[in-house]
Design a protein around this motif. Sequence first.
Motif, PDB file in Angstrom:
ATOM      1  N   LYS A  60       0.847  -1.196   0.000  1.00 58.84           N
ATOM      2  CA  LYS A  60       0.000   0.000   0.000  1.00 58.84           C
ATOM      3  C   LYS A  60       0.884   1.249   0.000  1.00 58.84           C
ATOM      4  O   LYS A  60       1.971   1.232   0.576  1.00 58.84           O
ATOM      5  N   PRO A  61       0.408   2.331  -0.617  1.00 54.91           N
ATOM      6  CA  PRO A  61       1.186   3.573  -0.549  1.00 54.91           C
ATOM      7  C   PRO A  61       1.330   4.038   0.899  1.00 54.91           C
ATOM      8  O   PRO A  61       0.505   3.716   1.753  1.00 54.91           O
ATOM      9  N   ILE A  62       2.406   4.768   1.173  1.00 52.76           N
ATOM     10  CA  ILE A  62       2.619   5.313   2.520  1.00 52.76           C
ATOM     11  C   ILE A  62       1.605   6.437   2.746  1.00 52.76           C
ATOM     12  O   ILE A  62       1.472   7.323   1.902  1.00 52.76           O
ATOM     13  N   PRO A  63       0.855   6.394   3.856  1.00 48.68           N
ATOM     14  CA  PRO A  63      -0.136   7.453   4.078  1.00 48.68           C
ATOM     15  C   PRO A  63       0.533   8.803   4.376  1.00 48.68           C
ATOM     16  O   PRO A  63       1.391   8.891   5.252  1.00 48.68           O
ATOM     17  N   ASN A  93      -1.365  -6.119   1.125  1.00 47.19           N
ATOM     18  CA  ASN A  93      -2.539  -6.989   1.075  1.00 47.19           C
ATOM     19  C   ASN A  93      -2.890  -7.324  -0.370  1.00 47.19           C
ATOM     20  O   ASN A  93      -2.346  -6.748  -1.314  1.00 47.19           O
ATOM     21  N   TYR A 100      -7.956 -13.878   1.040  1.00 49.98           N
ATOM     22  CA  TYR A 100      -7.470 -12.527   1.323  1.00 49.98           C
ATOM     23  C   TYR A 100      -6.166 -12.644   2.110  1.00 49.98           C
ATOM     24  O   TYR A 100      -6.104 -13.337   3.129  1.00 49.98           O
ATOM     25  N   ALA A 129      -9.068  -8.420  13.038  1.00 48.49           N
ATOM     26  CA  ALA A 129     -10.350  -8.227  12.347  1.00 48.49           C
ATOM     27  C   ALA A 129     -10.346  -8.962  11.000  1.00 48.49           C
ATOM     28  O   ALA A 129     -11.350  -9.551  10.601  1.00 48.49           O
ATOM     29  N   CYS A 130      -9.198  -8.927  10.310  1.00 40.76           N
ATOM     30  CA  CYS A 130      -9.091  -9.606   9.010  1.00 40.76           C
ATOM     31  C   CYS A 130      -9.177 -11.122   9.166  1.00 40.76           C
ATOM     32  O   CYS A 130      -9.835 -11.792   8.371  1.00 40.76           O
ATOM     33  N   GLN A 133     -12.591 -12.274   9.559  1.00 44.39           N
ATOM     34  CA  GLN A 133     -13.344 -12.280   8.297  1.00 44.39           C
ATOM     35  C   GLN A 133     -12.858 -13.385   7.350  1.00 44.39           C
ATOM     36  O   GLN A 133     -13.276 -13.429   6.195  1.00 44.39           O
TER      37      GLN A 133
ATOM     38  N   LEU B  50     -16.769  -1.939   9.698  1.00 39.42           N
ATOM     39  CA  LEU B  50     -15.633  -2.314  10.548  1.00 39.42           C
ATOM     40  C   LEU B  50     -16.060  -2.406  12.012  1.00 39.42           C
ATOM     41  O   LEU B  50     -15.751  -3.375  12.702  1.00 39.42           O
ATOM     42  N   ALA B  55     -17.074  -6.386   8.043  1.00 39.59           N
ATOM     43  CA  ALA B  55     -16.090  -6.414   6.962  1.00 39.59           C
ATOM     44  C   ALA B  55     -14.929  -5.506   7.336  1.00 39.59           C
ATOM     45  O   ALA B  55     -15.069  -4.622   8.184  1.00 39.59           O
ATOM     46  N   VAL B  56     -13.774  -5.754   6.718  1.00 34.89           N
ATOM     47  CA  VAL B  56     -12.601  -4.895   6.915  1.00 34.89           C
ATOM     48  C   VAL B  56     -12.208  -4.359   5.539  1.00 34.89           C
ATOM     49  O   VAL B  56     -11.511  -5.018   4.779  1.00 34.89           O
ATOM     50  N   HIS B  58     -10.843  -0.853   3.486  1.00 35.15           N
ATOM     51  CA  HIS B  58     -10.254   0.467   3.654  1.00 35.15           C
ATOM     52  C   HIS B  58      -9.967   1.115   2.312  1.00 35.15           C
ATOM     53  O   HIS B  58      -9.716   0.429   1.321  1.00 35.15           O
ATOM     54  N   LYS B  60      -7.306   2.903   0.120  1.00 35.53           N
ATOM     55  CA  LYS B  60      -5.842   2.941   0.128  1.00 35.53           C
ATOM     56  C   LYS B  60      -5.371   4.392   0.143  1.00 35.53           C
ATOM     57  O   LYS B  60      -6.028   5.253  -0.436  1.00 35.53           O
ATOM     58  N   PRO B  61      -4.222   4.644   0.767  1.00 32.25           N
ATOM     59  CA  PRO B  61      -3.684   6.010   0.711  1.00 32.25           C
ATOM     60  C   PRO B  61      -3.402   6.405  -0.745  1.00 32.25           C
ATOM     61  O   PRO B  61      -3.155   5.549  -1.593  1.00 32.25           O
ATOM     62  N   ASN B  93      -9.935  -1.815  -0.978  1.00 33.77           N
ATOM     63  CA  ASN B  93      -9.928  -3.274  -0.925  1.00 33.77           C
ATOM     64  C   ASN B  93      -9.990  -3.750   0.517  1.00 33.77           C
ATOM     65  O   ASN B  93      -9.852  -2.968   1.458  1.00 33.77           O
ATOM     66  N   GLY B  94     -10.259  -5.044   0.650  1.00 29.86           N
ATOM     67  CA  GLY B  94     -10.378  -5.602   1.988  1.00 29.86           C
ATOM     68  C   GLY B  94     -10.973  -6.988   1.959  1.00 29.86           C
ATOM     69  O   GLY B  94     -10.955  -7.656   0.916  1.00 29.86           O
ATOM     70  N   VAL B  95     -11.478  -7.402   3.107  1.00 24.26           N
ATOM     71  CA  VAL B  95     -11.987  -8.768   3.229  1.00 24.26           C
ATOM     72  C   VAL B  95     -13.383  -8.753   3.854  1.00 24.26           C
ATOM     73  O   VAL B  95     -13.654  -7.985   4.780  1.00 24.26           O
TER      74      VAL B  95
END
Lengths: 208, 208
Positions: A60-63, A93, A100, A129-130, A133, B50, B55-56, B58, B60-61, B93-95
């Motif tokens: 993921k990109p750096i926030p 991810n 996932y 949490a992941c 799921q 969440l 679901a999780v 988010h 992405k940055p 994306n997420g799960v």
Amino acid sequence: MRIRYPNGKPYLTNDDKKKPKNQLTKKKTSYSNRGMTLEEDINKTNDYYLLRKLAVIHKKPIPIQVVNVNYPSRSAAKITEAYYKKASTTDYNGVYNGYYIDFEAKETKNKTSFPLKNFHDHQLSHMEACVDQGGMCFVIIRFTTLNRVFLLDFPVLKKWWRQQKDPDGKKSIPFKAFETDGYELKYSLSPRLPYLDIVDRLIKQKDS
Amino acid sequence: MRIRYPNGKPYLTNDDKKKPKNQLTKKKTSYSNRGMTLEEDINKTNDYYLLRKLAVIHKKPIPIQVVNVNYPSRSAAKITEAYYKKASTTDYNGVYNGYYIDFEAKETKNKTSFPLKNFHDHQLSHMEACVDQGGMCFVIIRFTTLNRVFLLDFPVLKKWWRQQKDPDGKKSIPFKAFETDGYELKYSLSPRLPYLDIVDRLIKQKDS
């Protein structure tokens, strides 16, 4: 000068005996320690998996919190003031074979343990949490000085994370725990760090 | 002045008849059009999912290329030169319930169609690769002027993306296609945009 027996064979001390004589020729080709960071190793591995259509996993990109942007005419917007934000999730991810995948990668120069302060509470909550799921979560840790890399499944990490708060809790995961409860990742030519081989084993355990 | 029949009932033209008379009282409470962007709506929805452990997922940055950083003493690193990079994947994306979820969200002021130039080739490739790995991919499109939001499953988007290159290919997806081949998302109080209800239907279709 080497001391020899009358028959011409060299006299070996105990120290000499411990070392395999032809160590250099016996040693397998090593693809590790080529000056790449763990992040570069994982990115290269993910590129390989993507190209071979084996998995779609990205960093993921750096926030970054952008505060000020300039719009010079005829050129790209230029960010002139911004700050790094604390990551609320993990670094990597994606999806692999219907699963996932979510993980964090860290390096340490320590030789005997991995300091738990390298993780944050919200990262652990995110991984938990992941997993709830149905996702596969883990961490990849490189001991740079030892040049050894381990994959630690989330439940093992969680156990160590929790014991921190005990009165005699440890602030780091001993190296021994990686050897006993983790999976060592061996460098190869391509992919560099074949971590999905371990994920396959985790999936089998999970589904059995 | 309204024309009336001798019995006092108003004379209705055909146009009048089409409209329900007591439209205002009949109308359900609307949670839409409260000045939020689609991104804010989706972020709020994801927060809800969440928190309820449903679901999780988010956002992405935004990918940013950092060129220059200052390290003023005793304060956070300050980025003084950086540029926005083109996203190589999707926004979210997420799960969810064992499924990998991956989607992009876009708004348009158009009323009759959605311009395909809002997507990039690599985003389509990314979604295709994710679907091949068993992920659920889709786009959420908001027609801001009409204040209607649709979820379009990846296969439908792909069909429209591909026909662009035909000699008589269209450069946009007609609004009608959203009504026939998409799923309309209705705003609710919480979650604001319950898109997982539609994902449940897509999962059922996929698994059947």
